[in-house]
Design a protein around this motif. Sequence first.
Motif, PDB file in Angstrom:
ATOM      1  N   GLN A 189       0.813  -1.205   0.000  1.00  0.00           N
ATOM      2  CA  GLN A 189       0.000   0.000   0.000  1.00  0.00           C
ATOM      3  C   GLN A 189       0.852   1.263   0.000  1.00  0.00           C
ATOM      4  O   GLN A 189       0.518   2.256  -0.645  1.00  0.00           O
ATOM      5  N   LYS A 190       1.967   1.241   0.734  1.00  0.00           N
ATOM      6  CA  LYS A 190       2.829   2.420   0.801  1.00  0.00           C
ATOM      7  C   LYS A 190       3.395   2.764  -0.570  1.00  0.00           C
ATOM      8  O   LYS A 190       3.425   3.932  -0.978  1.00  0.00           O
ATOM      9  N   LEU A 191       3.832   1.752  -1.305  1.00  0.00           N
ATOM     10  CA  LEU A 191       4.365   1.994  -2.646  1.00  0.00           C
ATOM     11  C   LEU A 191       3.270   2.527  -3.569  1.00  0.00           C
ATOM     12  O   LEU A 191       3.510   3.430  -4.376  1.00  0.00           O
ATOM     13  N   ARG A 192       2.058   1.968  -3.458  1.00  0.00           N
ATOM     14  CA  ARG A 192       0.951   2.473  -4.281  1.00  0.00           C
ATOM     15  C   ARG A 192       0.663   3.933  -3.985  1.00  0.00           C
ATOM     16  O   ARG A 192       0.434   4.730  -4.900  1.00  0.00           O
ATOM     17  N   ASP A 193       0.666   4.297  -2.696  1.00  0.00           N
ATOM     18  CA  ASP A 193       0.404   5.694  -2.325  1.00  0.00           C
ATOM     19  C   ASP A 193       1.480   6.616  -2.875  1.00  0.00           C
ATOM     20  O   ASP A 193       1.182   7.724  -3.341  1.00  0.00           O
ATOM     21  N   GLU A 194       2.739   6.177  -2.819  1.00  0.00           N
ATOM     22  CA  GLU A 194       3.829   7.016  -3.333  1.00  0.00           C
ATOM     23  C   GLU A 194       3.713   7.195  -4.843  1.00  0.00           C
ATOM     24  O   GLU A 194       3.918   8.300  -5.367  1.00  0.00           O
ATOM     25  N   ILE A 195       3.383   6.128  -5.560  1.00  0.00           N
ATOM     26  CA  ILE A 195       3.242   6.242  -7.019  1.00  0.00           C
ATOM     27  C   ILE A 195       2.068   7.139  -7.375  1.00  0.00           C
ATOM     28  O   ILE A 195       2.166   7.992  -8.272  1.00  0.00           O
ATOM     29  N   HIS A 196       0.950   6.995  -6.666  1.00  0.00           N
ATOM     30  CA  HIS A 196      -0.204   7.862  -6.905  1.00  0.00           C
ATOM     31  C   HIS A 196       0.155   9.325  -6.637  1.00  0.00           C
ATOM     32  O   HIS A 196      -0.246  10.229  -7.393  1.00  0.00           O
ATOM     33  N   ALA A 197       0.892   9.576  -5.551  1.00  0.00           N
ATOM     34  CA  ALA A 197       1.250  10.952  -5.209  1.00  0.00           C
ATOM     35  C   ALA A 197       2.132  11.573  -6.281  1.00  0.00           C
ATOM     36  O   ALA A 197       1.931  12.725  -6.692  1.00  0.00           O
ATOM     37  N   ILE A 198       3.128  10.814  -6.760  1.00  0.00           N
ATOM     38  CA  ILE A 198       4.047  11.342  -7.772  1.00  0.00           C
ATOM     39  C   ILE A 198       3.320  11.596  -9.094  1.00  0.00           C
ATOM     40  O   ILE A 198       3.476  12.656  -9.719  1.00  0.00           O
ATOM     41  N   THR A 199       2.499  10.625  -9.536  1.00  0.00           N
ATOM     42  CA  THR A 199       1.790  10.808 -10.809  1.00  0.00           C
ATOM     43  C   THR A 199       0.794  11.958 -10.748  1.00  0.00           C
ATOM     44  O   THR A 199       0.646  12.719 -11.714  1.00  0.00           O
ATOM     45  N   ASN A 200       0.119  12.122  -9.599  1.00  0.00           N
ATOM     46  CA  ASN A 200      -0.822  13.244  -9.465  1.00  0.00           C
ATOM     47  C   ASN A 200      -0.089  14.582  -9.451  1.00  0.00           C
ATOM     48  O   ASN A 200      -0.567  15.566 -10.033  1.00  0.00           O
ATOM     49  N   ALA A 201       1.059  14.643  -8.768  1.00  0.00           N
ATOM     50  CA  ALA A 201       1.834  15.890  -8.734  1.00  0.00           C
ATOM     51  C   ALA A 201       2.329  16.260 -10.122  1.00  0.00           C
ATOM     52  O   ALA A 201       2.271  17.427 -10.540  1.00  0.00           O
ATOM     53  N   ILE A 202       2.835  15.268 -10.857  1.00  0.00           N
ATOM     54  CA  ILE A 202       3.300  15.525 -12.225  1.00  0.00           C
ATOM     55  C   ILE A 202       2.133  15.964 -13.110  1.00  0.00           C
ATOM     56  O   ILE A 202       2.248  16.922 -13.884  1.00  0.00           O
ATOM     57  N   SER A 203       1.005  15.279 -12.991  1.00  0.00           N
ATOM     58  CA  SER A 203      -0.157  15.615 -13.823  1.00  0.00           C
ATOM     59  C   SER A 203      -0.642  17.029 -13.565  1.00  0.00           C
ATOM     60  O   SER A 203      -0.892  17.801 -14.509  1.00  0.00           O
TER      61      SER A 203
END
Length: 375
Positions: A189-203
Amino acid sequence: MNSQNQFGTTARPAGKSMLAFWRDVFLIATLVISGLYAGAGFLMPLALAALIFVLITALSDRITGLRIGGWHPPRWLGYLLGTTAALLGLFAVTSVLADQASQFARALPQYEAQMDTALGRIAGLLGDEIVSFIRKNFIQIDMSRLAVSAIGGAGSFLSTFFLICLYVMFMIGERSVFGLKIERAARDQKLRDEIHAITNAISLSLQRYVSVKSFVSALTALLSYAVFRWLGLEFAETWAVLTFALNFIPSIGSVLAVILPALVALVQFDTASPFLIIALGCGTLQFLIGNFLDPALTGRSLNLSTFMVILALTFWTAIWGLLGAFMSVPLTVCLLIVFAQIPAMRPVAILMSKDGQLANAADTQDKAAHGHGPE
């Protein structure tokens, strides 16, 4: 001398561990840069398609966020209108360039005949030394070959347009299932949250940059086109399109957008007045929009230092040429956001930033979830 820890294994000195880390970073960076250079023919259309997809996403989100009475436009309508607007705009730009490139080639003999008269006016304005430099470095250029290259480049880009459209269509189709793929691919779950955070910030950062830069560049191009048409400048549509495109290149793009039509005016007209009007009028317009309106609309969403903008422009131009210059800022913003989330690379992100303050990707994700844009 190495010491043993509680498990009886030998602990490596921190200095050697850090040296090994930066060695690996250097090797990976070398491989990535080599891959970017070698795969430019494949990666450049893909990267341009990604930016167009970001613009379409921004437009569709704006449309679906509208509230007309108690009705919200459905997502498919937002995508349809956003895709139509973006692709029609891109097609119009390429059509104008491809059409007027052939007209420019036919008009070259007339421009060559007017060059000597123009050089005489330049000598009166700037001095004989500048004229000698122009004669030595520019007059000897084979303008016919240059025009053929321009026509070929426009035709090649027109053929690549359909490949970019294909990429964009598949990206739109994949957007709805991208989050599900991340959840299934991530280990915890932690890795999923980090990937979601990075992709949302970039988007969010790219949406802000692409939408604001497109609006500001279009406004600059329209106002400049009004000046060109008022003066009767030949190929006014081409110079307006180039003004729009060059404004995506940091720093030097706005300068070139003024210098090129000003020099053409100096060749076309018998007096220096049109040259001065374009140089001073359009130059003032570029300065006001670039230094006041653009930063006010963009805000802190990019947070890149001025030196890093110039360095990124130089790097991406060397790797991908002119298209790399157009995409240097959004590509570097992506790197900044990713580096900010990697603890070992965070010092590099701080050096790349404008004020040393790095936005938290988790905060950006929370703002996205509540419908707020970046500050």
